[in-house]
Scaffold this motif. Structure first.
Motif, mmCIF file in Angstrom:
data_model
loop_
_atom_site.group_PDB
_atom_site.id
_atom_site.type_symbol
_atom_site.label_atom_id
_atom_site.label_comp_id
_atom_site.label_asym_id
_atom_site.label_seq_id
_atom_site.Cartn_x
_atom_site.Cartn_y
_atom_site.Cartn_z
ATOM 1 N N ALA A 187 14.870 110.254 56.917
ATOM 2 C CA ALA A 187 13.713 110.428 57.797
ATOM 3 C C ALA A 187 14.081 111.337 58.962
ATOM 4 O O ALA A 187 15.241 111.393 59.376
ATOM 5 C CB ALA A 187 13.242 109.075 58.327
ATOM 6 N N GLU A 188 13.064 112.033 59.462
ATOM 7 C CA GLU A 188 13.196 112.804 60.703
ATOM 8 C C GLU A 188 11.958 112.516 61.521
ATOM 9 O O GLU A 188 10.838 112.774 61.071
ATOM 10 C CB GLU A 188 13.318 114.301 60.403
ATOM 11 C CG GLU A 188 13.491 115.155 61.644
ATOM 12 C CD GLU A 188 13.691 116.628 61.329
ATOM 13 O OE1 GLU A 188 13.093 117.461 62.045
ATOM 14 O OE2 GLU A 188 14.441 116.937 60.386
ATOM 15 N N GLU A 189 12.149 111.952 62.728
ATOM 16 C CA GLU A 189 11.003 111.483 63.488
ATOM 17 C C GLU A 189 11.290 111.448 64.980
ATOM 18 O O GLU A 189 12.435 111.322 65.398
ATOM 19 C CB GLU A 189 10.603 110.080 63.014
ATOM 20 C CG GLU A 189 11.726 109.069 63.119
ATOM 21 C CD GLU A 189 11.491 107.825 62.290
ATOM 22 O OE1 GLU A 189 10.367 107.642 61.813
ATOM 23 O OE2 GLU A 189 12.437 107.045 62.144
ATOM 24 N N GLN A 190 10.214 111.560 65.765
ATOM 25 C CA GLN A 190 10.314 111.370 67.204
ATOM 26 C C GLN A 190 10.643 109.906 67.483
ATOM 27 O O GLN A 190 10.028 109.003 66.909
ATOM 28 C CB GLN A 190 8.986 111.733 67.870
ATOM 29 C CG GLN A 190 8.771 113.223 68.043
ATOM 30 C CD GLN A 190 9.538 113.754 69.250
ATOM 31 O OE1 GLN A 190 9.264 113.398 70.376
ATOM 32 N NE2 GLN A 190 10.510 114.616 68.987
ATOM 33 N N THR A 191 11.619 109.677 68.347
ATOM 34 C CA THR A 191 12.124 108.323 68.562
ATOM 35 C C THR A 191 12.124 107.978 70.043
ATOM 36 O O THR A 191 12.694 108.705 70.859
ATOM 37 C CB THR A 191 13.556 108.201 67.998
ATOM 38 O OG1 THR A 191 13.534 108.575 66.615
ATOM 39 C CG2 THR A 191 14.077 106.787 68.126
#
Length: 198
Positions: A72-76
């Protein structure tokens, strides 16, 4: 195993009993307001990541499995973790490490904990270093604070019988704050398959 996990208020002996660490309290914080800049290991790392109210801005996180495949690649969203610790020196006078490390964990089928094989990092173009080495970022009892001795920031000398209470701050992802243990830096040799205590 449960016998290797110490709860709040229980003393963790390390270095053949020469030191004992006890976590006395902890709290998740939205903001670092009120925490002095000089007690940060490297406050310049926070440039561009703090809002005016000292809350943290989100970063882009990449999550990988143990084989290096991107999951996954996501704003955290992130926040601070404050941990209060008491250390007692039982051995002779020595330089003592005060830092702790976040060790992320997974649950096994039988409900026990094991080290997480997944790992997370930031996208390179954001130049994000706040969670480097899963180490603390703030230490209120540091004595090695000049530029030449910064590598010893989390160390200080303790005498036999001396006891010290101190506070660490960590940066942690909001969605991972139930998935970790803490261990004293330099003492978790179990990670390398030798007998120790976490």
């Amino acid at each position: 195993p449960d016998s290797k996990i110490y709860s709040i208020g229980e003393e963790l002996p390390v270095d053949d009993g020469a030191c004992g660490y006890t976590i006395t309290d902890y709290e998740f914080l939205e903001s670092a307001d009120g925490y002095e800049a000089e007690n940060f290991f490297d406050y310049t790392r926070f440039n561009g990541w703090l809002n005016t109210d000292k809350t943290l801005r989100p970063y882009t996180r990449m999550k990988y499995d143990k084989n290096g495949s991107l999951l996954a690649e996501e704003q955290t969203e992130q926040e601070f973790l404050r941990v209060n610790i008491k250390v007692h020196r039982y051995g002779s006078t020595a330089e003592v490490p005060f830092n702790f490390i976040l060790q992320y964990t997974d649950k096994t089928r039988d409900g026990a904990l094991t080290w997480s094989e997944n790992y997370c990092t930031s996208v390179p173009e954001e130049h994000y270093d706040l969670q480097m080495d899963n180490s603390a970022v703030w230490f209120d009892q540091a004595v090695n604070t000049d530029n030449d001795s910064r590598s010893s920031f989390f160390f200080r000398e303790m005498s036999a019988g001396e006891e010290l209470n101190y506070t660490l701050l960590f940066v942690i992802d909001k969605d991972r704050k139930q998935d970790f243990l803490l261990y004293p830096d330099g003492y978790n040799n179990s990670l390398w398959q030798t007998e120790s205590q976490t």
